[in-house]
Design a protein around this motif. Structure first.
Motif, PDB file in Angstrom:
ATOM      1  N   ASP A  16       9.744 -18.079   5.565  1.00 53.33           N
ATOM      2  CA  ASP A  16       8.551 -17.364   5.093  1.00 53.33           C
ATOM      3  C   ASP A  16       7.386 -18.357   5.001  1.00 53.33           C
ATOM      4  OD1 ASP A  16       6.940 -15.351   4.187  1.00 53.33           O
ATOM      5  OD2 ASP A  16       7.636 -15.452   2.110  1.00 53.33           O
ATOM      6  N   ASN A  17       7.057 -18.985   6.142  1.00 48.94           N
ATOM      7  CA  ASN A  17       6.010 -20.003   6.196  1.00 48.94           C
ATOM      8  C   ASN A  17       5.089 -19.716   7.378  1.00 48.94           C
ATOM      9  OD1 ASN A  17       8.773 -21.635   5.395  1.00 48.94           O
ATOM     10  ND2 ASN A  17       7.002 -22.257   4.161  1.00 48.94           N
ATOM     11  N   LYS A  37       0.886 -16.045   9.488  1.00 45.40           N
ATOM     12  CA  LYS A  37       0.871 -16.657   8.160  1.00 45.40           C
ATOM     13  C   LYS A  37       2.289 -16.708   7.610  1.00 45.40           C
ATOM     14  CE  LYS A  37      -3.706 -15.353   6.418  1.00 45.40           C
ATOM     15  NZ  LYS A  37      -4.421 -14.559   5.381  1.00 45.40           N
ATOM     16  N   SER A  38       3.058 -15.627   7.858  1.00 49.12           N
ATOM     17  CA  SER A  38       4.457 -15.561   7.438  1.00 49.12           C
ATOM     18  C   SER A  38       5.298 -15.213   8.654  1.00 49.12           C
ATOM     19  CB  SER A  38       4.645 -14.505   6.352  1.00 49.12           C
ATOM     20  OG  SER A  38       6.020 -14.254   6.142  1.00 49.12           O
ATOM     21  N   LEU A  39       6.085 -16.161   9.129  1.00 49.18           N
ATOM     22  CA  LEU A  39       6.916 -15.913  10.304  1.00 49.18           C
ATOM     23  C   LEU A  39       7.913 -14.785  10.035  1.00 49.18           C
ATOM     24  CD1 LEU A  39       7.593 -19.586  11.429  1.00 49.18           C
ATOM     25  CD2 LEU A  39       6.380 -17.853  12.751  1.00 49.18           C
ATOM     26  N   ARG A  40       8.465 -14.742   8.829  1.00 53.23           N
ATOM     27  CA  ARG A  40       9.462 -13.724   8.522  1.00 53.23           C
ATOM     28  C   ARG A  40       8.877 -12.321   8.647  1.00 53.23           C
ATOM     29  NH1 ARG A  40      12.341 -14.497   2.941  1.00 53.23           N
ATOM     30  NH2 ARG A  40      13.073 -16.328   4.107  1.00 53.23           N
ATOM     31  N   GLU A  68      12.065 -17.879  19.361  1.00 49.76           N
ATOM     32  CA  GLU A  68      12.186 -19.115  18.589  1.00 49.76           C
ATOM     33  C   GLU A  68      10.857 -19.397  17.910  1.00 49.76           C
ATOM     34  OE1 GLU A  68      11.553 -22.413  22.052  1.00 49.76           O
ATOM     35  OE2 GLU A  68      13.298 -21.093  22.239  1.00 49.76           O
ATOM     36  N   TRP A  69      10.848 -20.276  16.922  1.00 49.79           N
ATOM     37  CA  TRP A  69       9.620 -20.511  16.171  1.00 49.79           C
ATOM     38  C   TRP A  69       9.529 -21.971  15.750  1.00 49.79           C
ATOM     39  CZ3 TRP A  69      13.589 -17.262  14.658  1.00 49.79           C
ATOM     40  CH2 TRP A  69      14.433 -17.762  13.661  1.00 49.79           C
ATOM     41  N   THR A  70       8.304 -22.359  15.399  1.00 47.12           N
ATOM     42  CA  THR A  70       8.028 -23.696  14.879  1.00 47.12           C
ATOM     43  C   THR A  70       7.209 -23.548  13.609  1.00 47.12           C
ATOM     44  OG1 THR A  70       8.022 -24.687  17.087  1.00 47.12           O
ATOM     45  CG2 THR A  70       6.905 -25.908  15.333  1.00 47.12           C
ATOM     46  N   VAL A  71       7.655 -24.135  12.537  1.00 46.98           N
ATOM     47  CA  VAL A  71       6.960 -24.057  11.252  1.00 46.98           C
ATOM     48  C   VAL A  71       5.890 -25.144  11.196  1.00 46.98           C
ATOM     49  CG1 VAL A  71       7.218 -24.256   8.745  1.00 46.98           C
ATOM     50  CG2 VAL A  71       8.973 -23.110  10.098  1.00 46.98           C
ATOM     51  N   VAL A  72       4.708 -24.796  10.692  1.00 45.72           N
ATOM     52  CA  VAL A  72       3.623 -25.765  10.522  1.00 45.72           C
ATOM     53  C   VAL A  72       3.163 -25.735   9.066  1.00 45.72           C
ATOM     54  CG1 VAL A  72       2.867 -25.587  12.909  1.00 45.72           C
ATOM     55  CG2 VAL A  72       1.879 -24.064  11.213  1.00 45.72           C
ATOM     56  N   LYS A  73       2.306 -26.706   8.703  1.00 44.46           N
ATOM     57  CA  LYS A  73       1.877 -26.816   7.311  1.00 44.46           C
ATOM     58  C   LYS A  73       0.719 -25.887   6.985  1.00 44.46           C
ATOM     59  CE  LYS A  73       3.289 -31.672   6.852  1.00 44.46           C
ATOM     60  NZ  LYS A  73       2.808 -33.054   6.586  1.00 44.46           N
ATOM     61  N   THR A  74      -0.233 -25.776   7.904  1.00 47.06           N
ATOM     62  CA  THR A  74      -1.446 -25.009   7.604  1.00 47.06           C
ATOM     63  C   THR A  74      -1.744 -24.025   8.727  1.00 47.06           C
ATOM     64  OG1 THR A  74      -2.930 -26.577   8.712  1.00 47.06           O
ATOM     65  CG2 THR A  74      -2.400 -27.002   6.393  1.00 47.06           C
TER      66      THR A  74
END
Length: 648
Positions: A16-17, A37-40, A68-74
């Protein structure tokens, strides 16, 4: 058609990022890139009931085989990564706001020693500065004609420039003072570049300094009784002011803004942009795009800003051009959900603060309403001109699937055609259509080697064998799972990385039969083959005694005709190129010290190489400009070549 539930991530495994996600097809090719904003929350929406999805989204999720996904900070990082991946993978389901090649622009070739001003249509190139786009080419020529009095820069082609340099005389524009004639050395390269840079400054909005300078010089010349010079400067001043008048003043001086507006329906959207620099409308451009998923105006704004300004900044040569491409202010009809992140990203591209806002009142609001009217008008014209283009393409693919009894719609179609003149210079083309649209970056061409003895049938067999043998070779080689279309050893795109769903050959039953035989020989069983015969536009299927007859007005037949005609055009172009190369070479090329001028003089005098071969040394040396020694070399070379031909 794939079932999205087969590759749906397990519940609770999606973070959830903020992040960026990629959908891949069965060949591991990226077909869609998005950010959230929220991958989920975002990815879960793709795995709802397929019947409730947007038509284009439904086609995408049923074409995909994994996600597939990649999480980032901002969110700013998400914007940057999404743009980078769209540029790298060119996913076919992503909307791309490429410049419409029908819009003419004024190009200044700053990458040349003597920059040239000219009307241009097409993709942007580095080292070239562009002004516009204009609505009509005549508007550019009219403005250019006015400004050449003040900025006498070169406008001729490279060939004309070189020719006048050789003859030592300028063209007509040089004689009437609308060109400073750098071709004959009237000005140096540095002096000519200064003229061009002043021209660029004027079109970029820095006009006050030029107007004041011309006025000062005109008054000074008048006071010194140099009336002819003063009259010339007066005409230059009038020309500059007329050029300024052609650009409407809409906002206060110094306003640097782009105004963006949209018109849309469920399947498509129209976008218009007005570029305002120095308070004047300097250019306008527009697009009509297919909507990949159900998106509101705020979502369209988000997509447009990230792709359009990312491309503009990438094409800029330096910070000054980037500042011109990304304005101080972007006016939009609605703010995107991540407006602050987009604003920060634009500011980073420009190198200074960029404001993203909705105009509420006054001149800016009035201009926004004008841009919205233009977007609505362009959308209405598009609907009249191409009623339901996306719908038509989808209908064509569905009709082909039904008529040919295919398991899935042929989303990737390849077509091959052969071109030659009485068996000489035999070549073939391979064109690629995806989702009913040409994918020119994957076109391939073949010089036929072994198959030419078998005529068109033998040539088709060679093309099919080479194309699919290469595909099998690449499929068996090392593969980078993140970049399946890139050769991990060379870093270059694989030429035959993906097989088609449908292979079309230009011809009837014999051509189709040989193509099917080659595929069977190679063990390729998942590619359908058909032939399109030109005479009656019949569709031939391997092993069938009678052709399939598609209705003359069917979208499927229109699509096959477009594919076949494009393959024919591409093959003809390559054939002419090969034939031209052969015809421009002759035995005279082997004569040492014989240049193009004397070669042309000899051919003009004797009429052909055959007659020149029959001439004596005295007759050859009688041609103006050809000395005795050169004549002997020509005679000896042609005699030697004749003996070699007799031996062979």
């Amino acid at each position: 058609m794939a079932d999205p539930s087969t590759y749906r991530p397990a519940p609770g495994t999606i973070p959830d990022n903020p992040g960026v996600y990629k959908f891949r097809d069965q060949h591991r090719r990226v077909i869609y890139v998005g950010k959230a904003k929220s991958l989920r929350s975002r990815l879960s929406s793709y795995f709802a009931d397929v019947a409730t999805l947007h038509p284009r989204t439904r086609q995408m999720v049923t074409t995909a085989a994994s996600v597939e996904w990649t999480v980032v900070k901002t969110e700013v990082e998400a914007l940057q990564l999404e743009y980078s991946w769209i540029k790298e993978f060119d996913p076919r389901f992503n909307v791309r706001y490429r410049d419409d090649k029908s819009y003419p622009v004024l190009a200044v070739t700053l990458n040349e020693e003597f920059p040239r001003l000219h009307v241009y249509r097409g993709p942007r190139r580095k080292g070239v500065r562009y002004f516009g786009p204009y609505s009509h080419a005549w508007a550019i020529r009219e403005t250019l004609d006015l400004l050449l009095r003040v900025f006498p820069a070169r406008t001729c082609s490279n060939g004309v420039f070189k020719r006048h340099g050789q003859i030592g005389r300028p063209c007509l524009l040089g004689y009437i003072d609308k060109c400073s004639a750098p071709c004959v050395g009237r000005v140096s390269a540095d002096e000519h570049r200064d003229i061009v840079e002043d021209f660029c400054d004027f079109l970029a909005g820095r006009t006050d300094a030029l107007i004041k300078r011309l006025e000062r010089e005109m008054l000074a010349a008048s006071e010194e009784l140099e009336f002819e010079k003063a009259a010339r400067l007066r005409d230059d001043l009038n020309a500059a002011k007329m050029a300024l008048e052609k650009q409407a003043v809409v906002l206060g001086d110094g306003t640097d803004a782009d105004v963006v507006a949209f018109a849309q329906d469920e399947l498509e959207a129209s976008v218009q942009v007005f570029h305002v620099r120095g308070g004047r409308v300097r250019g306008q451009r527009g697009w009509v795009i297919d909507k990949v998923e159900e998106t509101d105006t705020a979502g369209l704004v988000d997509q447009f800003l990230s792709q359009f300004y990312g491309d503009q900044a990438e094409m800029a040569e330096d910070a000054e051009q980037t500042g011109s491409a990304v304005p101080r202010e972007v006016l939009v009809p609605e703010l995107p959900d991540d407006a602050e992140a987009v604003q920060d990203w634009l500011s980073g591209l420009r190198g200074s603060r960029v404001q993203l806002r909705i105009p509420q009142r006054g001149d800016k609001r009035a201009l926004m309403e004008t841009v919205q009217r233009n977007a609505a008008e362009a959308f209405a014209q598009h609907k009249l001109r191409r009623a339901g283009d996306l719908t038509a393409r989808s209908a064509a693919l569905q009709e082909l699937q039904d008529a040919l009894g295919l398991d899935t719609a042929p989303l990737r179609i390849e077509c091959t055609d052969v071109s030659h003149v009485q068996g000489t210079d035999v070549v073939a083309s391979l064109v690629v259509f995806e989702d009913g649209l040409a994918r020119k970056s994957e076109y391939r061409r073949f010089a036929i080697r072994e198959g030419k003895e078998g005529g068109d049938v033998g040539s088709i067999a060679e093309v099919v064998r080479r194309r699919f043998a290469r595909y099998q070779q690449e499929a068996a080689g090392p593969v980078d799972p993140d970049r399946p279309g890139i050769d991990p050893e060379t870093g270059r795109p694989r030429k035959f990385a993906y097989p088609p769903n449908l292979l079309v050959v230009d011809g009837g039953a014999p051509q189709v039969a040989v193509a099917a035989d080659v595929l069977a020989e190679l063990g390729v069983t998942d590619v359908a083959v058909i032939g399109l015969a030109k005479r009656l536009e019949e569709v031939w299927v391997p092993g069938e005694p009678d052709p399939v007859i598609l209705p003359r007005t069917s979208e499927a037949l229109y699509l096959l005709q477009r594919v076949r005609d494009e393959a024919h055009r591409f093959a003809i172009t390559y054939h002419r190129q090969k034939r031209g190369q052969r015809m421009t070479t002759s035995e005279l090329d082997q004569v040492p010290g014989l240049g193009q001028t004397r070669k042309a003089a000899l051919l003009k005098h004797f009429g052909s190489v055959r007659k020149l071969r029959e001439a004596t040394v005295d007759e050859i040396s009688g041609v103006p400009g050809v000395g005795r020694r050169t004549a002997e070399a020509v005679h000896a070379t042609l005699a030697s070549a004749g003996k070699e031909r007799e031996k062979s």
